[in-house]
Write an enzyme that holds these catalytic residues in place. Structure first.
Site, PDB file in Angstrom:
ATOM      1  N   ARG A  15      -0.967  10.481  -4.905  1.00 50.18           N
ATOM      2  CA  ARG A  15       0.210  10.093  -4.084  1.00 50.18           C
ATOM      3  C   ARG A  15       0.593   8.529  -4.270  1.00 50.18           C
ATOM      4  NH1 ARG A  15       1.886   6.260  -0.559  1.00 50.18           N
ATOM      5  NH2 ARG A  15      -0.327   6.600   0.425  1.00 50.18           N
ATOM      6  N   ASP A  16      -0.390   7.873  -3.805  1.00 49.66           N
ATOM      7  CA  ASP A  16      -0.320   6.331  -3.821  1.00 49.66           C
ATOM      8  C   ASP A  16      -0.270   5.705  -5.232  1.00 49.66           C
ATOM      9  OD1 ASP A  16      -0.601   3.642  -3.153  1.00 49.66           O
ATOM     10  OD2 ASP A  16      -2.003   3.844  -1.728  1.00 49.66           O
ATOM     11  N   HIS A 212      -8.013   2.159   4.353  1.00 49.62           N
ATOM     12  CA  HIS A 212      -7.306   2.026   3.301  1.00 49.62           C
ATOM     13  C   HIS A 212      -7.085   0.683   2.711  1.00 49.62           C
ATOM     14  CE1 HIS A 212      -4.200   3.995   0.585  1.00 49.62           C
ATOM     15  NE2 HIS A 212      -3.748   2.754   0.367  1.00 49.62           N
ATOM     16  N   HIS A 214      -6.719  -2.216  -0.468  1.00 49.88           N
ATOM     17  CA  HIS A 214      -6.178  -2.423  -1.983  1.00 49.88           C
ATOM     18  C   HIS A 214      -7.196  -3.985  -2.305  1.00 49.88           C
ATOM     19  CE1 HIS A 214      -1.980  -0.672  -1.827  1.00 49.88           C
ATOM     20  NE2 HIS A 214      -3.050   0.249  -1.426  1.00 49.88           N
ATOM     21  N   CYS A 245       1.729  -1.924  -5.272  1.00 51.08           N
ATOM     22  CA  CYS A 245       2.668  -1.963  -3.877  1.00 51.08           C
ATOM     23  C   CYS A 245       3.774  -2.781  -4.298  1.00 51.08           C
ATOM     24  CB  CYS A 245       1.763  -2.658  -2.624  1.00 51.08           C
ATOM     25  SG  CYS A 245       3.106  -2.795  -1.327  1.00 51.08           S
ATOM     26  N   ASN A 254      -4.979   0.207  -5.413  1.00 49.11           N
ATOM     27  CA  ASN A 254      -6.104   0.683  -4.460  1.00 49.11           C
ATOM     28  C   ASN A 254      -7.355   0.334  -4.917  1.00 49.11           C
ATOM     29  OD1 ASN A 254      -4.297   2.552  -2.590  1.00 49.11           O
ATOM     30  ND2 ASN A 254      -3.691   3.130  -4.714  1.00 49.11           N
TER      31      ASN A 254
END
Ligand code: ZN
Length: 317
Positions: A15-16, A212, A214, A245, A254
């Site tokens: 997803r991310d 979550h 980064h 991002c 991530n």
């Protein structure tokens, strides 16, 4: 008997990781990624985003990917959505968990979601109503993701009280779990420990609290350890650190799943994941997204001799 995990890792690469990648990853390759991570012991994967394909063509096969994920024995399947319409699709498919995205920062909320934080909360309440319309035992778990909890590219540092207020609004509305996200890598361990302590002290009895992070400025794993010390036991990461991002130019995305598992196992925490079985799965990224860099240092160095894995590992005797 399956031993209960001490800490839960969640793979968010599908997803991310692929969200802002332009090259479409074929459905069968996404499913292969899921199958192979499950075989390595991954307990939880966020497998797609339910958004209009016109907006993010990468997720045009979200229904097929989620259905395939649900066929994997023992895998907890979560999917992200920003709105009720996506939640309705997720419900129809039958995912275990719906992750509703929202931003603590008003400016990020407007830029990323084209809505105010108040509008996001109102939409979230519609998703809560959808969940509560289902008979007990048939309800999906509903998580809230809090983007920009440590800072925002537009507004700079985000005060803890703003995060706590946002979380409180969601808890009052009926969220089951909250995920505190450092969307642009502004967090540092001191700040992370302090905020996670506050969130867990205030809401930890009512909801599960996940993290979550980064690795934008190299503090991703240090932040994991700080959150661990504050009592957090659920962490997102992506294979090879895939993902970035759009609002953090040139950013590393991530934290790297392989390195995260190595850190947690070294802390004596049973993740259930065999990190050496994750390594060959990196080839799926190389094969399908040759322009994406593969991050992570465990993949380069391997395990130290005689490393005391908390979980069974294929490099162990
Ligand atoms: Zn991320």
């Amino acid at each position: 008997m399956v031993r209960e995990l001490d800490v839960e890792c969640r793979e968010v690469g599908l997803r991310d990781g692929i969200q802002i990648v332009k090259t479409f990853v074929p459905t069968q390759e996404k499913i292969r990624w899921i199958r192979e991570e499950v075989a390595a012991g991954m307990p939880n994967m966020q497998v797609c985003s339910f958004v209009p394909p016109k907006l993010l063509p990468q997720f045009s096969d979200a229904i097929d990917v989620a259905k395939a994920a649900l066929e994997q024995d023992g895998l907890w399947v979560s999917a992200l959505t920003p709105n009720l319409r996506g939640a309705e699709t997720a419900l129809a498919v039958g995912v275990h968990e719906i992750d509703f995205m929202n931003s603590v920062s008003e400016t990020h909320s407007q830029s990323n979601g084209r809505r105010s934080t108040a509008q996001a909360l109102a939409e979230f309440k519609r998703v809560v109503a959808l969940r509560d319309s289902l008979p007990e035992g048939k309800r999906f778990k509903l998580a809230g993701g809090f983007a920009t909890s440590f800072g925002c590219s537009f507004e700079g540092h985000v005060p803890h009280k703003n995060v706590l207020k946002s979380v409180e609004n969601f808890v009052k509305a009926g969220v089951d779990e909250v995920v505190i996200a450092d969307t642009v890598g502004y967090g540092n361990p001191r700040d992370v420990k302090s905020l996670f302590k506050k969130v867990i002290d205030n809401f930890g009895d009512d909801v599960m609290v996940g993290a979550h992070f980064h690795d934008t400025r190299g503090l991703g794993l240090a932040n994991v350890y700080a959150a661990l010390e504050a009592g957090c036991r659920r962490f997102d990461a992506s294979l090879a650190g895939l993902g970035g991002c759009p609002f953090a130019p040139n950013a590393t995305g991530n934290i790297v799943m392989e390195d995260l598992v190595f850190l947690l196992e070294g802390a004596g925490l049973h993740t259930g994941i065999d990190v050496d079985k994750l390594l060959p799965i990196r080839d799926i990224i190389t094969d399908n997204l040759p322009d994406e860099p593969l991050h992570g240092t465990y993949a380069k160095a391997g395990a130290p001799k005689g490393f005391p894995w908390a979980s069974t590992n294929s490099t162990q005797e």
